[in-house]
Design a protein around this motif. Structure first.
Motif, PDB file in Angstrom:
ATOM      1  N   GLU A 143       4.729   9.537   6.137  1.00 22.70           N
ATOM      2  CA  GLU A 143       3.089   9.781   5.489  1.00 22.70           C
ATOM      3  C   GLU A 143       1.512   8.943   5.159  1.00 22.70           C
ATOM      4  OE1 GLU A 143       2.942  14.524   4.468  1.00 22.70           O
ATOM      5  OE2 GLU A 143       3.331  13.579   2.849  1.00 22.70           O
ATOM      6  N   ALA A 144       2.988   7.951   4.069  1.00 21.25           N
ATOM      7  CA  ALA A 144       2.594   6.786   3.467  1.00 21.25           C
ATOM      8  C   ALA A 144       2.410   5.833   4.044  1.00 21.25           C
ATOM      9  CB  ALA A 144       3.945   6.529   1.974  1.00 21.25           C
ATOM     10  N   ARG A 145       3.654   5.588   4.905  1.00 20.61           N
ATOM     11  CA  ARG A 145       2.928   4.103   5.709  1.00 20.61           C
ATOM     12  C   ARG A 145       2.082   4.815   7.019  1.00 20.61           C
ATOM     13  NH1 ARG A 145       7.073   0.689   6.966  1.00 20.61           N
ATOM     14  NH2 ARG A 145       7.316   0.568   9.239  1.00 20.61           N
ATOM     15  N   ASP A 146       1.536   5.802   6.975  1.00 18.73           N
ATOM     16  CA  ASP A 146       1.135   5.990   8.457  1.00 18.73           C
ATOM     17  C   ASP A 146      -0.457   5.716   7.646  1.00 18.73           C
ATOM     18  OD1 ASP A 146       2.550   6.633  10.684  1.00 18.73           O
ATOM     19  OD2 ASP A 146       2.200   8.950  10.132  1.00 18.73           O
ATOM     20  N   ARG A 147      -0.965   6.136   6.436  1.00 17.84           N
ATOM     21  CA  ARG A 147      -2.033   6.019   6.001  1.00 17.84           C
ATOM     22  C   ARG A 147      -1.458   4.059   5.868  1.00 17.84           C
ATOM     23  NH1 ARG A 147      -6.504   6.153   5.205  1.00 17.84           N
ATOM     24  NH2 ARG A 147      -7.333   6.629   2.841  1.00 17.84           N
ATOM     25  N   ALA A 148      -1.254   3.992   5.291  1.00 16.69           N
ATOM     26  CA  ALA A 148      -1.026   2.567   5.055  1.00 16.69           C
ATOM     27  C   ALA A 148      -1.920   1.598   6.257  1.00 16.69           C
ATOM     28  CB  ALA A 148       0.100   1.838   4.521  1.00 16.69           C
ATOM     29  N   ILE A 183       1.189  -1.470   0.272  1.00 18.39           N
ATOM     30  CA  ILE A 183      -0.038   0.724  -0.178  1.00 18.39           C
ATOM     31  C   ILE A 183       0.717   1.065   0.779  1.00 18.39           C
ATOM     32  CG2 ILE A 183      -1.638   1.104   1.378  1.00 18.39           C
ATOM     33  CD1 ILE A 183      -2.478  -1.365   2.388  1.00 18.39           C
ATOM     34  N   SER A 184       1.798   1.254   0.866  1.00 20.43           N
ATOM     35  CA  SER A 184       2.455   2.365   1.332  1.00 20.43           C
ATOM     36  C   SER A 184       3.445   2.631  -0.360  1.00 20.43           C
ATOM     37  CB  SER A 184       3.680   2.341   2.320  1.00 20.43           C
ATOM     38  OG  SER A 184       4.692   1.460   2.128  1.00 20.43           O
ATOM     39  N   GLU A 185       3.762   2.034  -0.782  1.00 17.13           N
ATOM     40  CA  GLU A 185       4.840   1.914  -2.625  1.00 17.13           C
ATOM     41  C   GLU A 185       4.278   2.652  -3.428  1.00 17.13           C
ATOM     42  OE1 GLU A 185       8.212   1.013  -2.379  1.00 17.13           O
ATOM     43  OE2 GLU A 185       8.266   1.410  -0.465  1.00 17.13           O
ATOM     44  N   VAL A 186       2.468   2.365  -2.994  1.00 13.28           N
ATOM     45  CA  VAL A 186       1.671   2.957  -4.448  1.00 13.28           C
ATOM     46  C   VAL A 186       1.799   4.640  -3.614  1.00 13.28           C
ATOM     47  CG1 VAL A 186      -1.224   2.881  -5.487  1.00 13.28           C
ATOM     48  CG2 VAL A 186       0.036   0.563  -4.996  1.00 13.28           C
ATOM     49  N   LEU A 187       0.917   4.329  -2.479  1.00 14.22           N
ATOM     50  CA  LEU A 187       1.277   6.468  -2.355  1.00 14.22           C
ATOM     51  C   LEU A 187       2.403   7.063  -1.954  1.00 14.22           C
ATOM     52  CD1 LEU A 187      -0.262   5.363   1.340  1.00 14.22           C
ATOM     53  CD2 LEU A 187      -1.643   6.561  -0.562  1.00 14.22           C
ATOM     54  N   ILE A 188       3.504   6.593  -2.011  1.00 14.98           N
ATOM     55  CA  ILE A 188       4.996   7.015  -2.486  1.00 14.98           C
ATOM     56  C   ILE A 188       4.833   7.324  -4.080  1.00 14.98           C
ATOM     57  CG2 ILE A 188       7.260   6.974  -2.336  1.00 14.98           C
ATOM     58  CD1 ILE A 188       7.205   4.941   0.270  1.00 14.98           C
ATOM     59  N   GLU A 211      -3.622   2.570   8.678  1.00 10.91           N
ATOM     60  CA  GLU A 211      -5.098   2.746   8.893  1.00 10.91           C
ATOM     61  C   GLU A 211      -5.852   1.919   8.023  1.00 10.91           C
ATOM     62  OE1 GLU A 211      -5.456   7.504   8.319  1.00 10.91           O
ATOM     63  OE2 GLU A 211      -3.692   7.818   9.894  1.00 10.91           O
ATOM     64  N   LEU A 212      -4.985   2.016   6.314  1.00 11.95           N
ATOM     65  CA  LEU A 212      -5.646   1.373   5.964  1.00 11.95           C
ATOM     66  C   LEU A 212      -6.047  -0.140   6.413  1.00 11.95           C
ATOM     67  CD1 LEU A 212      -5.383   3.763   2.455  1.00 11.95           C
ATOM     68  CD2 LEU A 212      -7.144   2.573   3.402  1.00 11.95           C
ATOM     69  N   LEU A 213      -5.043  -0.795   6.492  1.00 11.81           N
ATOM     70  CA  LEU A 213      -4.896  -2.208   7.260  1.00 11.81           C
ATOM     71  C   LEU A 213      -5.441  -2.418   8.302  1.00 11.81           C
ATOM     72  CD1 LEU A 213      -1.138  -3.060   6.730  1.00 11.81           C
ATOM     73  CD2 LEU A 213      -2.916  -3.804   5.175  1.00 11.81           C
ATOM     74  N   THR A 214      -5.569  -1.431   9.255  1.00  7.98           N
ATOM     75  CA  THR A 214      -6.738  -1.782  10.711  1.00  7.98           C
ATOM     76  C   THR A 214      -8.197  -0.960  10.093  1.00  7.98           C
ATOM     77  OG1 THR A 214      -5.029  -0.643  11.466  1.00  7.98           O
ATOM     78  CG2 THR A 214      -6.947  -0.754  12.632  1.00  7.98           C
ATOM     79  N   SER A 215      -8.543  -0.426   8.804  1.00  6.61           N
ATOM     80  CA  SER A 215      -9.749  -0.706   8.042  1.00  6.61           C
ATOM     81  C   SER A 215     -10.128  -1.724   7.530  1.00  6.61           C
ATOM     82  CB  SER A 215      -9.860   0.413   7.412  1.00  6.61           C
ATOM     83  OG  SER A 215      -9.141  -0.267   6.045  1.00  6.61           O
TER      84      SER A 215
END
Length: 243
Positions: free
Chosen positions: A115-120, A101-106, A122-126
């Motif tokens: 930022e990408a790791r934090d957002r990733a 997930i984070s690589e796609v965001l980066i 969050e999404l894994l948690t969801s």
């Protein structure tokens, strides 16, 4: 939200898409059903330009492209309007769930790495996979891999989510989990087009059903009409044969 006009695609002598036109409202969920080889997946992939149409015009959100005038620039810009969830997950095997997930965001959205790791996360948690953040795809079940795929698609914050038979590779128990997850996304008013053979799911989740045959949308309508056993239509005959 989504508008398709005169879409065609031919593979050698096979007419996969034959002059397809339709529109989808923002927040609408549309399920695409029909026999194998009817063009369902080709249609979905054409909406993301993973398959380049021969002719036709596509609009998603504020972006419009003409199949006759595709360039690298407008193709890239148009693809950012939607995100795909694939039948076979299509995860990077050498990346962890978090990195998928984070690589796609980066690289796709310009996020800083932290930022990408934090957002990733969050999404894994969801999607209930925070505890699998460091796991590689080979160690995940099919259902878990598909959850990562859905989280990755959501990370792009697309105008439209395109799901190509997202449960067909899963056993019944895992299939139910993914269907419940997608149903939850529908409640968030995400615009979704879903190719599926899960007829009860399609009936329950969709505002409209498209029935495809021989590269055309031959019937469309509300689920209560399309699945009405009293209605004598092509969809009902297919459902009877499918059952």
């Amino acid at each position: 939200m989504i508008k398709v006009s005169g879409l065609t695609k031919k593979f050698k002598n096979y007419q996969a898409l034959n002059d397809i036109s339709f529109s989808v409202r923002r927040g609408e969920v549309v399920s695409i059903i029909g026999p194998s080889g009817s063009g369902k997946s080709t249609l979905l992939r054409s909406l993301n330009l993973l398959v380049k149409p021969d002719s036709g015009q596509l609009t998603i959100g504020e972006e419009t492209v003409d199949a006759a005038a595709l360039t690298h620039r407008n193709t890239t810009r148009f693809r950012r309007q939607s995100a795909m969830v694939f039948q076979h997950y299509n995860l990077f095997k050498n990346k962890t769930a978090l990195e998928n997930i984070s690589e796609v965001l980066i690289y796709g959205r310009g996020y800083r790495r932290d930022e990408a790791r934090d957002r990733a996360m969050e999404l894994l948690t969801s999607v209930g996979l925070a505890h699998k953040a460091s796991a590689y795809p080979i160690t995940l079940s099919g259902g878990q891999q598909q959850r990562v795929g859905i989280a990755r698609a959501l990370s792009l914050e697309p105008e439209a989510l395109l799901l190509d038979e997202p449960t067909s590779s899963l056993d019944p128990e895992l299939r139910r989990d993914i269907l419940n997850l997608i149903a939850g996304l529908a409640e968030r008013s995400l615009t979704m087009l879903i190719v599926t053979h899960e007829m009860k799911f399609a009936r329950d989740i969709s505002q409209r059903i498209f029935f495809m045959e021989q590269g055309r949308i031959v019937e469309q309508g509300a689920p209560e009409v399309m699945f009405d056993p009293i209605t004598e239509n092509r969809t009902h005959r297919f459902l009877h044969e499918f059952a």
